[in-house]
Scaffold this motif. Structure first.
Motif, PDB file in Angstrom:
ATOM      1  N   CYS A 118      51.867  -5.421 -17.760  1.00 37.99           N
ATOM      2  CA  CYS A 118      53.002  -4.504 -17.820  1.00 37.99           C
ATOM      3  C   CYS A 118      53.258  -4.079 -19.267  1.00 37.99           C
ATOM      4  N   HIS A 119      53.311  -2.788 -19.510  1.00 33.84           N
ATOM      5  CA  HIS A 119      53.584  -2.234 -20.844  1.00 33.84           C
ATOM      6  C   HIS A 119      54.937  -1.532 -20.815  1.00 33.84           C
ATOM      7  N   ALA A 120      55.708  -1.713 -21.874  1.00 35.46           N
ATOM      8  CA  ALA A 120      57.043  -1.107 -21.912  1.00 35.46           C
ATOM      9  C   ALA A 120      56.950   0.417 -21.908  1.00 35.46           C
ATOM     10  N   HIS A 121      57.929   1.018 -21.266  1.00 29.64           N
ATOM     11  CA  HIS A 121      57.993   2.478 -21.196  1.00 29.64           C
ATOM     12  C   HIS A 121      59.263   2.966 -21.877  1.00 29.64           C
ATOM     13  N   PRO A 122      59.269   4.017 -22.624  1.00 25.11           N
ATOM     14  CA  PRO A 122      58.104   4.826 -22.991  1.00 25.11           C
ATOM     15  C   PRO A 122      57.546   4.373 -24.341  1.00 25.11           C
ATOM     16  N   THR A 123      56.297   3.985 -24.375  1.00 21.72           N
ATOM     17  CA  THR A 123      55.651   3.592 -25.638  1.00 21.72           C
ATOM     18  C   THR A 123      54.256   4.221 -25.722  1.00 21.72           C
ATOM     19  N   HIS A 124      53.799   4.376 -26.952  1.00 16.06           N
ATOM     20  CA  HIS A 124      52.425   4.850 -27.162  1.00 16.06           C
ATOM     21  C   HIS A 124      51.441   3.858 -26.553  1.00 16.06           C
ATOM     22  N   ALA A 125      51.833   2.577 -26.523  1.00  7.43           N
ATOM     23  CA  ALA A 125      50.933   1.522 -26.028  1.00  7.43           C
ATOM     24  C   ALA A 125      50.552   1.730 -24.564  1.00  7.43           C
ATOM     25  N   GLU A 126      51.403   2.440 -23.833  1.00  8.94           N
ATOM     26  CA  GLU A 126      51.060   2.712 -22.435  1.00  8.94           C
ATOM     27  C   GLU A 126      49.748   3.491 -22.309  1.00  8.94           C
ATOM     28  N   ALA A 127      49.387   4.221 -23.369  1.00  8.01           N
ATOM     29  CA  ALA A 127      48.141   4.996 -23.323  1.00  8.01           C
ATOM     30  C   ALA A 127      46.938   4.063 -23.226  1.00  8.01           C
ATOM     31  N   LEU A 128      47.055   2.865 -23.815  1.00  8.14           N
ATOM     32  CA  LEU A 128      45.953   1.897 -23.711  1.00  8.14           C
ATOM     33  C   LEU A 128      45.852   1.372 -22.279  1.00  8.14           C
ATOM     34  N   LYS A 129      46.988   1.081 -21.684  1.00  2.00           N
ATOM     35  CA  LYS A 129      46.999   0.626 -20.283  1.00  2.00           C
ATOM     36  C   LYS A 129      46.372   1.711 -19.388  1.00  2.00           C
ATOM     37  N   GLU A 130      46.771   2.964 -19.632  1.00  2.00           N
ATOM     38  CA  GLU A 130      46.253   4.058 -18.792  1.00  2.00           C
ATOM     39  C   GLU A 130      44.741   4.258 -19.003  1.00  2.00           C
ATOM     40  N   ALA A 131      44.289   4.104 -20.264  1.00  2.00           N
ATOM     41  CA  ALA A 131      42.849   4.240 -20.523  1.00  2.00           C
ATOM     42  C   ALA A 131      42.101   3.124 -19.796  1.00  2.00           C
ATOM     43  N   ALA A 132      42.708   1.922 -19.763  1.00  2.00           N
ATOM     44  CA  ALA A 132      42.086   0.807 -19.035  1.00  2.00           C
ATOM     45  C   ALA A 132      42.079   1.117 -17.532  1.00  2.00           C
ATOM     46  N   MET A 133      43.152   1.720 -17.038  1.00  2.00           N
ATOM     47  CA  MET A 133      43.189   2.112 -15.620  1.00  2.00           C
ATOM     48  C   MET A 133      42.128   3.179 -15.348  1.00  2.00           C
ATOM     49  N   ALA A 134      41.880   4.029 -16.352  1.00  4.90           N
ATOM     50  CA  ALA A 134      40.901   5.111 -16.180  1.00  4.90           C
ATOM     51  C   ALA A 134      39.469   4.591 -16.085  1.00  4.90           C
ATOM     52  N   VAL A 135      39.251   3.352 -16.517  1.00  2.13           N
ATOM     53  CA  VAL A 135      37.904   2.774 -16.416  1.00  2.13           C
ATOM     54  C   VAL A 135      37.460   2.768 -14.950  1.00  2.13           C
ATOM     55  N   THR A 136      38.425   2.544 -14.051  1.00  2.00           N
ATOM     56  CA  THR A 136      38.070   2.575 -12.621  1.00  2.00           C
ATOM     57  C   THR A 136      38.554   3.885 -11.967  1.00  2.00           C
ATOM     58  N   GLY A 137      38.822   4.867 -12.817  1.00  2.00           N
ATOM     59  CA  GLY A 137      39.215   6.187 -12.299  1.00  2.00           C
ATOM     60  C   GLY A 137      40.625   6.230 -11.740  1.00  2.00           C
ATOM     61  N   LYS A 138      41.488   5.256 -12.144  1.00  2.00           N
ATOM     62  CA  LYS A 138      42.814   5.196 -11.511  1.00  2.00           C
ATOM     63  C   LYS A 138      43.979   5.352 -12.494  1.00  2.00           C
ATOM     64  N   ALA A 139      43.773   6.144 -13.541  1.00  2.00           N
ATOM     65  CA  ALA A 139      44.908   6.443 -14.423  1.00  2.00           C
ATOM     66  C   ALA A 139      45.909   7.256 -13.618  1.00  2.00           C
ATOM     67  N   ILE A 140      47.185   7.042 -13.877  1.00  2.00           N
ATOM     68  CA  ILE A 140      48.212   7.734 -13.086  1.00  2.00           C
ATOM     69  C   ILE A 140      48.578   9.100 -13.679  1.00  2.00           C
ATOM     70  N   HIS A 141      48.730   9.140 -14.999  1.00  2.00           N
ATOM     71  CA  HIS A 141      49.346  10.336 -15.593  1.00  2.00           C
ATOM     72  C   HIS A 141      48.378  11.419 -16.052  1.00  2.00           C
ATOM     73  N   VAL A 142      47.152  11.363 -15.619  1.00  2.00           N
ATOM     74  CA  VAL A 142      46.236  12.505 -15.859  1.00  2.00           C
ATOM     75  C   VAL A 142      45.580  12.898 -14.540  1.00  2.00           C
TER      76      VAL A 142
END
Ligand code: FAD
Ligand code: NAI
Length: 465
Positions: free
Chosen positions: A441-465
């Protein structure tokens, strides 16, 4: 029984490697001294490196925000903001003084003796420091590095400067030519561009920032160009002449071809740094340098000479303050009979421009050479905090092993990349998978959430793009 040696440990050099090694050795109960030839402690980093460069980067960024109209869009209207460069330098000097004085305080607090002067080996347990001869059971070489000269280009610290001169220019040059599109060239080039110079970076290779991920190198060059820096890639400097306080820089395509001359009011030579070994009399202890002029060590930082260790910029590896510091801790622990280890695979690199550029682990190119990988990318444009702050340049990229999902590298171009990369370092040190980061869990809204999303994108499951 009297002690056989004056000290248990003598550290040569009080940069981030040496002063940390000395303090930690003293913490571990060893009688410790540190020889330093400079007038103040802290080495390159505190005196003429990390600290003064970051002071000018910070100040010049505020200046650009004030005069460049960036604040106006937030409703902050400033009229008549002007540059007082002397004051900017004075504030930088204050930060340096406080920090170098801080190391002196820490030496006193931990009872580390500062031996003032340059050290030279007599044998593996004896050195001269100025007029003094001192013996120690273990000696750590932490002498750091100095600017690599460019043959045929004479540094006069007035028109043709190295990084030390570029940190102290008394006025903003109208045109600044930077030789070398590495970390120093881009950081100090950014400082003077923000303060009003027209900056041209001449880089021998076809991309800036060697060692960084290819996509990061291309994106950074694009952003620096957008900011107004001219990038002359695949270009070599064949000579610099100075006349009447102005420089003529002769350049030609790296592959050969027609040359041209760039006119400049100042030239910064930043083509790398070389280990400081002159004057150490290493032949007295049988240490030979490797092909790059460095001192080789084993994994524990032992050199070939019994009882002599080496750390920091003077040995192979990244030339970074935090790498030197970690090696300082490890070498002190090894000398004290403990097990000191530095994980050379997880050392972050940060370029403190705007946006910042950071990376840890291996590049996508290197990872693909090793085997199958999955890559997740997330643009800062889609990060809510970056959008709120209006600093949306850049992206985060997570490279994971396709089979095990273990994170192999993280690369970030973002305003806060230098801070964000720390999380990737901790994750990689603990052997994290991209899924581990994605489900943290990453605090919102933070720049750090972009790392979580990039990690989610590894399996094609980023939410905000
Ligand atoms: P050094 O810091 O070079 O210290 C070695 C010391 O040993 C020196 O003080 C020297 O006087 C002394 N010495 C040498 N020979 C002898 C001798 N024979 N006897 C006694 N003393 C001796 N790194 C980062 O991680 N982040 C940054 O933001 C950053 N910015 C930088 C900006 C600039 C402009 C420069 C030039 C470098 C920067 N670096 C940065 C790199 C960083 O400064 C070095 O990696 C770091 O200082 C290396 O530490 P060290 O202890 O190995 O050596
Ligand atoms: P560098 O190795 O980062 O970059 C030097 C650049 O000059 C390279 O791109 C290289 O291809 C180019 N070059 C070499 N010869 C050339 C030539 N003849 N003509 C044109 N280009 C040429 O070295 P730099 O920038 O001098 O920095 C030295 C060290 O200091 C680096 O290793 C870096 O780690 C450290 N440093 C770290 C900082 C940070 O962590 N933020 C900041 C500043 C320095």
């Amino acid at each position: 029984m009297p002690d056989q040696y004056d000290y248990d440990v003598l550290v040569i050099g009080a940069g981030p490697g040496g002063y940390v090694a000395a303090i930690h050795a003293a913490q571990l109960g060893l009688r410790t001294a540190c020889a330093e030839g400079r007038e103040t402690l802290g080495g390159t980093c505190l005196n003429v490196g990390c600290i003064p460069s970051k002071a000018l980067l910070h100040a010049s960024e505020i200046f650009e925000e004030a005069v460049g109209g960036h604040l106006a869009k937030f409703g902050i209207e400033l009229q008549g903001a002007t540059l007082n460069l002397d004051q900017m330098h004075a504030e930088k000097a204050k930060a340096v003084k406080e920090l170098t004085g801080g190391v002196e305080f820490l030496f006193k607090k931990n009872k580390v003796d500062w031996l003032k002067g340059y050290a030279s080996f007599v044998d593996a347990h004896t050195v001269t420091v100025g007029e003094q001869t001192v013996t120690a059971k273990d000696i750590v070489i932490a002498t750091g590095s100095s600017v690599t000269p460019l043959p045929g280009v004479a540094i006069d610290q007035s028109v043709v400067v190295d990084s030390t001169g570029a940190l102290a220019l008394p006025k903003v040059p109208e045109r600044l030519v930077v030789i070398g599109g590495g970390v120093i060239g881009l950081e100090l080039g950014s400082v003077w561009r923000r303060l009003g110079a027209k900056v041209t970076v001449v880089e021998y290779l076809d991309a800036i920032l060697p060692g960084f991920d290819g996509e990061v190198r291309r994106e950074s060059a694009k952003l620096f160009r957008k900011q107004g820096m001219e990038m002359r890639l695949s270009t070599k400097v064949t000579g610099v002449t100075v006349q009447g306080g102005k420089a003529s820089v002769q350049v030609e395509p790296a592959a050969g071809g027609e040359g041209e001359t760039l006119q400049a009011d100042a030239v910064l030579v930043a083509i790398g740094r070389s280990p400081n070994v002159d004057g150490l009399n290493l032949s007295a202890i049988g240490i030979e340098l490797n092909a790059r002029g460095q001192i080789d060590t084993d994994h524990s930082f032992r050199t070939k000479a019994d009882g002599v260790w080496a750390i920091g910029d003077v040995i192979p590896g990244l030339m970074l303050a935090h790498k030197a510091e970690d090696e300082g801790i490890a070498v002190a622990e090894n000398i004290a009979g403990q097990t000191g280890i530095v994980n050379e695979d997880v050392i972050p690199s940060v370029v403190y421009t705007m946006p910042e550029i950071a990376g840890v682990g291996i590049t996508e190119e290197a990872a693909r050479e090793r085997g199958e990988v999955k890559v997740g990318k997330f643009p800062m444009m889609a990060n809510s905090r970056a959008k709120t702050n209006r600093d949306t340049d850049g992206f985060v990229k997570v490279i994971a092993d396709a089979k095990t999902d273990r994170v192999l590298g993280v690369w970030i171009v973002a305003s806060l990349a230098g801070t964000m990369i720390a999380e990737a370092c901790v994750a990689m040190e603990f052997g994290a998978t991209s899924e581990d980061i994605a489900y943290t869990c990453h605090a919102h809204p933070t720049h750090a959430e972009a790392l979580k999303e990039a990690a989610m994108a590894v399996t094609g499951k980023a939410i905000h793009v």
